[in-house]
Write an enzyme that holds these catalytic residues in place. Sequence first.
Site, PDB file in Angstrom:
ATOM      1  N   HIS A  30       3.075 -26.535   9.026  1.00 60.65           N
ATOM      2  CA  HIS A  30       3.513 -26.471   7.626  1.00 60.65           C
ATOM      3  C   HIS A  30       4.858 -27.536   7.462  1.00 60.65           C
ATOM      4  CE1 HIS A  30       4.038 -25.635   3.283  1.00 60.65           C
ATOM      5  NE2 HIS A  30       5.129 -25.004   3.686  1.00 60.65           N
ATOM      6  N   MET A  72      -5.983 -26.178  -0.043  1.00 61.60           N
ATOM      7  CA  MET A  72      -6.164 -24.687  -0.377  1.00 61.60           C
ATOM      8  C   MET A  72      -5.791 -24.574  -1.812  1.00 61.60           C
ATOM      9  SD  MET A  72      -4.034 -23.109   3.193  1.00 61.60           S
ATOM     10  CE  MET A  72      -4.321 -23.778   4.645  1.00 61.60           C
ATOM     11  N   SER A  73      -5.987 -25.611  -2.515  1.00 61.45           N
ATOM     12  CA  SER A  73      -5.468 -25.530  -4.026  1.00 61.45           C
ATOM     13  C   SER A  73      -6.226 -26.319  -4.842  1.00 61.45           C
ATOM     14  CB  SER A  73      -3.880 -25.883  -4.144  1.00 61.45           C
ATOM     15  OG  SER A  73      -4.063 -27.512  -3.830  1.00 61.45           O
ATOM     16  N   HIS A 130      -1.107 -20.017  -5.241  1.00 64.27           N
ATOM     17  CA  HIS A 130      -2.511 -20.293  -4.365  1.00 64.27           C
ATOM     18  C   HIS A 130      -3.163 -18.827  -4.367  1.00 64.27           C
ATOM     19  CE1 HIS A 130       0.545 -23.152  -3.260  1.00 64.27           C
ATOM     20  NE2 HIS A 130      -0.382 -24.002  -3.004  1.00 64.27           N
ATOM     21  N   ASN A 134      -1.361 -34.509   6.709  1.00 59.77           N
ATOM     22  CA  ASN A 134      -1.523 -34.422   8.284  1.00 59.77           C
ATOM     23  C   ASN A 134      -3.084 -34.741   8.501  1.00 59.77           C
ATOM     24  OD1 ASN A 134      -1.683 -31.733   6.736  1.00 59.77           O
ATOM     25  ND2 ASN A 134      -3.308 -31.421   8.494  1.00 59.77           N
ATOM     26  N   HIS A 153       7.636 -25.190  -2.789  1.00 56.68           N
ATOM     27  CA  HIS A 153       7.092 -25.045  -4.104  1.00 56.68           C
ATOM     28  C   HIS A 153       8.026 -24.517  -5.188  1.00 56.68           C
ATOM     29  CE1 HIS A 153       2.847 -25.642  -3.980  1.00 56.68           C
ATOM     30  NE2 HIS A 153       2.962 -25.363  -2.558  1.00 56.68           N
ATOM     31  N   ALA A 212      -1.166 -31.528  -1.537  1.00 56.18           N
ATOM     32  CA  ALA A 212      -1.095 -32.006   0.019  1.00 56.18           C
ATOM     33  C   ALA A 212      -2.339 -31.715   0.651  1.00 56.18           C
ATOM     34  CB  ALA A 212      -0.236 -31.242   0.629  1.00 56.18           C
ATOM     35  N   TYR A 268      -3.973 -17.837  -1.553  1.00 54.48           N
ATOM     36  CA  TYR A 268      -3.724 -17.171  -0.274  1.00 54.48           C
ATOM     37  C   TYR A 268      -2.404 -16.353  -0.464  1.00 54.48           C
ATOM     38  CZ  TYR A 268      -0.540 -21.332   0.198  1.00 54.48           C
ATOM     39  OH  TYR A 268       0.557 -22.381  -0.006  1.00 54.48           O
ATOM     40  N   GLU A 269      -1.708 -16.390  -1.651  1.00 56.01           N
ATOM     41  CA  GLU A 269      -0.526 -15.814  -1.826  1.00 56.01           C
ATOM     42  C   GLU A 269      -1.165 -14.364  -2.518  1.00 56.01           C
ATOM     43  OE1 GLU A 269       2.725 -18.003  -3.720  1.00 56.01           O
ATOM     44  OE2 GLU A 269       0.998 -19.155  -4.032  1.00 56.01           O
ATOM     45  N   SER A 304       2.521 -29.239  -2.649  1.00 53.64           N
ATOM     46  CA  SER A 304       3.643 -28.902  -1.857  1.00 53.64           C
ATOM     47  C   SER A 304       4.178 -30.047  -1.325  1.00 53.64           C
ATOM     48  CB  SER A 304       2.926 -28.548  -0.653  1.00 53.64           C
ATOM     49  OG  SER A 304       2.169 -27.583  -0.555  1.00 53.64           O
TER      50      SER A 304
HETATM   51  N1  HPA Z   1      -5.828 -27.826   5.870  1.00 57.38           N
HETATM   52  C1  HPA Z   1      -5.774 -27.176   4.702  1.00 57.38           C
HETATM   53  N2  HPA Z   1      -4.763 -27.475   3.734  1.00 57.38           N
HETATM   54  C2  HPA Z   1      -3.828 -28.450   3.971  1.00 57.38           C
HETATM   55  C3  HPA Z   1      -3.630 -29.151   5.148  1.00 57.38           C
HETATM   56  C4  HPA Z   1      -4.790 -28.999   6.147  1.00 57.38           C
HETATM   57  O1  HPA Z   1      -4.847 -29.729   7.082  1.00 57.38           O
HETATM   58  N3  HPA Z   1      -2.823 -30.080   5.141  1.00 57.38           N
HETATM   59  C5  HPA Z   1      -2.091 -29.658   3.885  1.00 57.38           C
HETATM   60  N4  HPA Z   1      -2.767 -28.777   3.133  1.00 57.38           N
END
Ligand code: HPA
Length: 251
Positions: free
Chosen positions: A225, A189-190, A66, A213, A44, A96, A68-69, A13
């Site tokens: 995001h 998530m990847s 991903h 973050n 992306h 990320a 989640y898609e 990301s």
């Molecule tokens: N959680 C899950 N996936 C992420 C995060 C997070 O805090 N930051 C970037 N991808």
Amino acid sequence: MSDPSKIGVILGSGLGSFAHTLEKRKETPYSDIPGWPVSTAIGHAGKLVTGWLGDTELIVAAGRAHLYEGYTAQQVAYPIREMMYRGMRTLVVTNAAGGINLGYKPGDLVLISDHINLMGVNPLTGPNDASFGPRFPDMSEAYSREYREIARQAGVLKEGVYAAVPGPSYETPAEIRYLRTIGADLVGMSTVPEVIAANHMGIKVLGISCVTNMAAGILPQKLSHAEVMETGDRVKDTLAALLRAIFPKLK
Ligand code: HPA
């Protein structure tokens, strides 16, 4: 299948712009590659880029799909097979991630030392194609020890365990406390489906997370995001410089 001479790179990301810096660049939109999952996530890009950085030939996936898609783990890992077919000899994955370890801060680049697969799925589920690898692949050095040492010498000083969750909702503070308890330093998530597929095929992996973050509940603020993308954007040049220093050493 072409000669395995290229370093494969997957850009996460907000980190996709590195691909523009390659020389003798050739770009193929994912939609032109049969079987390649097209990412719908914001931030992306969706193209496979080949090119050179000095003497190093690269094959770069700018953007990834991903779970989640709605893609299956097999679909998410498909690019690894395709990149191997197109001459990948080794793999660098970036992503990320949320920082769980209190020693991290947003903007840190962290070496992935190992992962915990909490996605509930595995790209190798189903009949095993023995031409790719064994039924029960070893994962005891999923992220090459040798490559981690090279990255440390190039200046990546923090290291941690990446917990992969399905998303797309961010974690709750209770989930983050749980992840910390089970030994995770980063959450995202990847990455894990791709790394499993690469290990299965005997490809060595280097993984680098960008802490975009702090994970949920650590700071008195909500996750967004937009923050993930902003931090990715802020560190992308540092990451690119780091990758450039590391690539020539990945034998
Ligand atoms: N959680 C899950 N996936 C992420 C995060 C997070 O805090 N930051 C970037 N991808």
